[in-house]
Write an enzyme that holds these catalytic residues in place. Structure first.
Site, PDB file in Angstrom:
ATOM      1  N   LYS A  11       0.834  -1.198   0.000  1.00 58.42           N
ATOM      2  CA  LYS A  11       0.000   0.000   0.000  1.00 58.42           C
ATOM      3  C   LYS A  11       0.881   1.267   0.000  1.00 58.42           C
ATOM      4  CE  LYS A  11      -3.873  -2.336   2.312  1.00 58.42           C
ATOM      5  NZ  LYS A  11      -4.910  -2.257   3.359  1.00 58.42           N
ATOM      6  N   TYR A  51     -12.230  -2.238  -3.792  1.00 60.71           N
ATOM      7  CA  TYR A  51     -12.749  -2.369  -2.429  1.00 60.71           C
ATOM      8  C   TYR A  51     -14.279  -2.259  -2.385  1.00 60.71           C
ATOM      9  CZ  TYR A  51      -8.226  -2.472   0.037  1.00 60.71           C
ATOM     10  OH  TYR A  51      -7.010  -2.838   0.548  1.00 60.71           O
ATOM     11  N   HIS A 117      -1.910  -5.476   1.489  1.00 63.87           N
ATOM     12  CA  HIS A 117      -3.212  -6.113   1.279  1.00 63.87           C
ATOM     13  C   HIS A 117      -2.967  -7.547   0.855  1.00 63.87           C
ATOM     14  CE1 HIS A 117      -7.081  -7.223  -0.456  1.00 63.87           C
ATOM     15  NE2 HIS A 117      -6.382  -7.724  -1.453  1.00 63.87           N
ATOM     16  N   GLU A 128      -9.484 -10.795  -7.711  1.00 63.13           N
ATOM     17  CA  GLU A 128      -8.560  -9.676  -7.487  1.00 63.13           C
ATOM     18  C   GLU A 128      -7.369  -9.730  -8.441  1.00 63.13           C
ATOM     19  OE1 GLU A 128      -7.561  -9.524  -3.323  1.00 63.13           O
ATOM     20  OE2 GLU A 128      -9.593  -8.929  -2.749  1.00 63.13           O
TER      21      GLU A 128
HETATM   22  P1  RTP Z   1      -6.918  -5.915   3.185  1.00 61.99           P
HETATM   23  O1  RTP Z   1      -8.271  -6.227   2.552  1.00 61.99           O
HETATM   24  O2  RTP Z   1      -6.401  -4.555   2.810  1.00 61.99           O
HETATM   25  O3  RTP Z   1      -5.921  -7.005   2.957  1.00 61.99           O
HETATM   26  O4  RTP Z   1      -7.101  -5.863   4.768  1.00 61.99           O
HETATM   27  P2  RTP Z   1      -7.934  -6.828   5.704  1.00 61.99           P
HETATM   28  O5  RTP Z   1      -8.574  -7.915   4.876  1.00 61.99           O
HETATM   29  O6  RTP Z   1      -7.048  -7.222   6.817  1.00 61.99           O
HETATM   30  O7  RTP Z   1      -9.038  -5.847   6.262  1.00 61.99           O
HETATM   31  P3  RTP Z   1     -10.474  -5.456   5.642  1.00 61.99           P
HETATM   32  O8  RTP Z   1     -11.484  -5.650   6.704  1.00 61.99           O
HETATM   33  O9  RTP Z   1     -10.685  -6.138   4.314  1.00 61.99           O
HETATM   34  O10 RTP Z   1     -10.321  -3.907   5.415  1.00 61.99           O
HETATM   35  C1  RTP Z   1      -9.733  -3.395   4.247  1.00 61.99           C
HETATM   36  C2  RTP Z   1      -8.844  -2.242   4.583  1.00 61.99           C
HETATM   37  O11 RTP Z   1      -9.613  -1.136   4.997  1.00 61.99           O
HETATM   38  C3  RTP Z   1      -8.877  -0.370   5.959  1.00 61.99           C
HETATM   39  N1  RTP Z   1      -9.618  -0.324   7.205  1.00 61.99           N
HETATM   40  N2  RTP Z   1      -9.758   0.757   7.897  1.00 61.99           N
HETATM   41  N3  RTP Z   1     -10.497   2.674   9.840  1.00 61.99           N
HETATM   42  C4  RTP Z   1     -10.874   1.396   9.999  1.00 61.99           C
HETATM   43  O12 RTP Z   1     -11.499   1.003  10.959  1.00 61.99           O
HETATM   44  C5  RTP Z   1     -10.489   0.448   8.964  1.00 61.99           C
HETATM   45  N4  RTP Z   1     -10.811  -0.836   8.949  1.00 61.99           N
HETATM   46  C6  RTP Z   1     -10.256  -1.318   7.811  1.00 61.99           C
HETATM   47  C7  RTP Z   1      -7.546  -1.064   6.136  1.00 61.99           C
HETATM   48  O13 RTP Z   1      -6.590  -0.505   5.232  1.00 61.99           O
HETATM   49  C8  RTP Z   1      -7.876  -2.484   5.749  1.00 61.99           C
HETATM   50  O14 RTP Z   1      -6.722  -3.198   5.396  1.00 61.99           O
HETATM   51 MG    MG Z   2      -9.706  -7.552   3.153  1.00 61.33          MG
END
Ligand code: RTP
Ligand code: MG
Length: 145
Positions: A11, A51, A117, A128
């Site tokens: 990222k 996203y 990610h 993806e």
């Molecule tokens: P990613 O998709 O980026 O691999 O991350 P992840 O599965 O661990 O988390 P996900 O729930 O899919 O969330 C995607 C991305 O959104 C941002 N995020 N911000 N401010 C917040 O509470 C929050 N929660 C998620 C993060 O960049 C997360 O990786």
């Molecule tokens: Mg995710």
């Protein structure tokens, strides 16, 4: 165990911190072989599309703005159980909750600027990967080591 592919993104915060080499090196050490790599500055439409599953979430706008704030490194990683392995190496979404020595524990700033990610299922990985890479951009080769 089966050979699998997953989509990885370094990222904008990871690129800005200068840890591209460290992140890719770690994937290689962990048996995740890069088979496609390209750097890009995502457009708003590309980030929103990528996203889209988070469209209704309160953090969606900030997430799109963060993901378009600077260049990213898009990668296809291949290896045994690549989807789960990549998630394990990345660590929890929130670096404060990530296990020691995971990429997010080592490099991430916070729950949003979390450096990497990784696809969260084999089915999503296929979608993806196709979102960013035509099959012809993915290279088949074997590691000699
Ligand atoms: P990613 O998709 O980026 O691999 O991350 P992840 O599965 O661990 O988390 P996900 O729930 O899919 O969330 C995607 C991305 O959104 C941002 N995020 N911000 N401010 C917040 O509470 C929050 N929660 C998620 C993060 O960049 C997360 O990786
Ligand atoms: Mg995710």
């Amino acid at each position: 165990m089966s050979k699998e592919r997953t989509l990885s993104i370094i990222k904008p915060d990871g690129v800005e911190k200068g840890v591209i080499g460290k992140v890719i090196g770690r994937f290689e050490e962990e048996g995740l072989k890069p088979v496609a790599i390209r750097m890009a500055r995502l457009s708003q439409a590309e980030a929103e599309g990528f996203y889209a599953v988070h469209k209704a979430r309160p953090f969606f706008k900030d997430l799109v703005s963060f993901m378009t704030s600077g260049p990213v490194v898009l990668m296809v990683l291949e290896g045994e159980n690549a989807v789960a392995k990549n998630r394990e190496v990345m660590g929890a979404t929130d670096p404060a909750k990530a296990a020691p020595n995971t990429l997010r524990k080592l490099h991430a700033s916070n729950i949003e600027k979390n450096t990497v990610h990784g696809s969260d299922s084999a089915d999503n990985a296929k979608v993806e990967i196709a979102y960013f890479f035509p099959e012809t951009a993915i290279s088949a080769y074997e590691w000699k080591r």
